[in-house]
Scaffold this motif. Structure first.
Motif, PDB file in Angstrom:
ATOM      1  N   LYS A   1       2.304   5.275  12.004  1.00  9.65           N
ATOM      2  CA  LYS A   1       1.371   6.373  11.732  1.00  9.65           C
ATOM      3  C   LYS A   1       1.621   7.527  12.715  1.00  9.65           C
ATOM      4  O   LYS A   1       1.552   8.693  12.345  1.00  9.65           O
TER       5      LYS A   1
ATOM      6  N   TYR B   1      -0.057   7.835  -0.014  1.00 12.48           N
ATOM      7  CA  TYR B   1      -0.290   7.512   1.407  1.00 12.48           C
ATOM      8  C   TYR B   1      -1.794   7.367   1.699  1.00 12.48           C
ATOM      9  O   TYR B   1      -2.571   8.298   1.471  1.00 12.48           O
ATOM     10  N   ASP B   2      -2.167   6.190   2.156  1.00 11.55           N
ATOM     11  CA  ASP B   2      -3.561   5.860   2.537  1.00 11.55           C
ATOM     12  C   ASP B   2      -4.554   5.836   1.370  1.00 11.55           C
ATOM     13  O   ASP B   2      -5.750   5.655   1.599  1.00 11.55           O
TER      14      ASP B   2
ATOM     15  N   SER C   1       0.836  -1.200   0.000  1.00 15.20           N
ATOM     16  CA  SER C   1       0.000   0.000   0.000  1.00 15.20           C
ATOM     17  C   SER C   1       0.873   1.253   0.000  1.00 15.20           C
ATOM     18  O   SER C   1       2.086   1.183   0.178  1.00 15.20           O
ATOM     19  N   ASN C   2       0.219   2.378  -0.226  1.00 13.47           N
ATOM     20  CA  ASN C   2       0.845   3.702  -0.410  1.00 13.47           C
ATOM     21  C   ASN C   2       1.496   3.791  -1.795  1.00 13.47           C
ATOM     22  O   ASN C   2       1.306   4.748  -2.516  1.00 13.47           O
TER      23      ASN C   2
ATOM     24  N   HIS D   1      -7.976   2.898   7.672  1.00  7.87           N
ATOM     25  CA  HIS D   1      -7.449   3.149   6.323  1.00  7.87           C
ATOM     26  C   HIS D   1      -7.822   1.980   5.400  1.00  7.87           C
ATOM     27  O   HIS D   1      -7.950   0.837   5.840  1.00  7.87           O
TER      28      HIS D   1
ATOM     29  N   ASP E   1      -6.284   1.333   2.187  1.00  8.74           N
ATOM     30  CA  ASP E   1      -5.377   1.051   1.071  1.00  8.74           C
ATOM     31  C   ASP E   1      -4.743  -0.339   1.139  1.00  8.74           C
ATOM     32  O   ASP E   1      -3.998  -0.718   0.232  1.00  8.74           O
ATOM     33  N   ASN E   2      -5.042  -1.112   2.176  1.00  2.00           N
ATOM     34  CA  ASN E   2      -4.730  -2.544   2.169  1.00  2.00           C
ATOM     35  C   ASN E   2      -5.996  -3.364   1.898  1.00  2.00           C
ATOM     36  O   ASN E   2      -5.987  -4.267   1.059  1.00  2.00           O
TER      37      ASN E   2
HETATM   38  N1  HSE Z   1      -1.467   3.495   4.467  1.00  6.43           N
HETATM   39  C1  HSE Z   1      -1.129   2.821   5.685  1.00  6.43           C
HETATM   40  C2  HSE Z   1       0.059   3.528   6.301  1.00  6.43           C
HETATM   41  C3  HSE Z   1      -0.806   1.395   5.369  1.00  6.43           C
HETATM   42  O1  HSE Z   1       0.995   3.844   5.560  1.00  6.43           O
HETATM   43  O2  HSE Z   1       0.067   3.770   7.502  1.00  6.43           O
HETATM   44  C4  HSE Z   1      -0.403   0.569   6.542  1.00  6.43           C
HETATM   45  O3  HSE Z   1      -0.007  -0.715   6.094  1.00  6.43           O
END
Ligand code: HSE
Length: 306
Positions: free
Chosen positions: A185, A19-20, A13-14, A136, A138-139
């Protein structure tokens, strides 16, 4: 009583600048989640193998996510859940997301599909909220839907897929140190400069455009992160050396996978992928850090019945 087994893939992800809001799933690496109906209305984690995780149903991401689905559908049914983890949590490969996605996908099937795959994303996000403190997507979204997946908006939730070059390969480098998403985070800046924002927006547009038009140079130029990478790379041993090495060996781009410690490189060539994998792994091996590395295509399917 119905029973079903689901495979839900791990994810990157990202993807640098997203990001997110951006992620993609991997091939062959993920959780197997077996769900069976119960006579009563309890949600019970029967067993978890491959990681040391809470069997306590209130704390496990899978039951939290299933509970969200059941509350939304108004159904009062009980299920047993068994999870075979592909990768333990704290890897940056969306491990908790796989369990949430697998469990809600399974329960939805057993209830004769009251929700679409896209609608299930919101329930799986509740698992993420319970494990990382933030819901979030994105996973969970790429693990559920397959392919490169964008979260354009969280409120209201607006998730869609982006076409990508089928020859794209991800080289995944996972040094065996733990970084929790919650901590990764917490250390992020609460505010970013306009300059960094402008850079990030440009790269995000460039990355999406590069993916859609099979423009590997543009993908490479855009695979950058002005927000999370500068802070989070300090949690990943030998990150700069691994990045420089991957780029010297022909990677299109390199960045942190999710919240780390896993990093990833993209390439369109199998031989280049092998040489990146070997060179990056040897950095860790020579420094006495155990490393897991593999090469994967982008999984186009996401969660499915097995
Ligand atoms: N988008 C989240 C982060 C993914 O970067 O915190 C966490 O796996």
């Amino acid at each position: 009583m119905g029973k079903i087994k689901i495979f839900a893939p791990n994810t990157v992800s990202n993807v640098g600048c997203g990001y997110d809001v951006l992620g993609f799933p991997l091939e062959g690496l993920g959780d197997e989640v077996l769900v069976s109906e119960r006579e009563d209305s309890n949600l019970v984690i029967k067993d978890i193998s491959g990681a040391d995780l809470p069997i306590n149903s209130e704390k496990n991401v899978a039951t939290v996510a299933v509970q969200a689905l059941l509350s939304a559908s108004g159904v009062n049914r009980g299920f047993n859940i068994s999870i075979q983890k592909g990768i333990p949590p704290g890897s940056g490969l969306g491990s908790s997301a796989c369990s949430s996605v697998g469990a809600v996908f399974a329960v939805n099937e057993l209830l004769d599909r009251p929700f679409t795959k896209k609608e299930l994303v919101a329930f799986a996000m509740e698992g993420e909220r319970s494990s990382s403190g933030q819901a979030h997507a994105d996973n969970v979204a790429p693990s559920m839907l397959g392919g490169f997946t964008v979260i354009r908006s969280y409120d209201p939730l607006d998730v869609f897929n982006v076409p990508f070059p089928s020859e794209l390969l991800a080289v995944v480098i996972y040094p065996q140190v733990e970084v929790t998403t919650k901590y990764a985070k917490k250390i992020l800046p609460k505010e970013i400069s306009l300059k960094d924002g402008v850079q990030q927006w440009g790269n995000m547009a460039g990355l999406i455009s590069g993916l859609m038009s099979n423009d590997f140079d543009r993908i490479g130029r855009s695979l950058q992160d002005s927000v999370a990478e500068p802070v989070r790379k300090t949690l990943i041993p030998h990150y700069d050396e691994a990045k420089n090495t991957a780029l010297e060996h022909g990677a299109i781009g390199f960045n942190i996978s999710g919240s780390g410690p896993t990093s990833f490189a993209l390439t369109s060539d199998a031989e280049t992928a092998e040489s990146i994998k070997k060179a990056c792994s040897s950095i860790y091996e020579k420094n006495g850090i155990e490393v897991l590395s593999f090469i994967s295509k982008i999984n186009p399917e996401g969660a499915h019945i097995i």
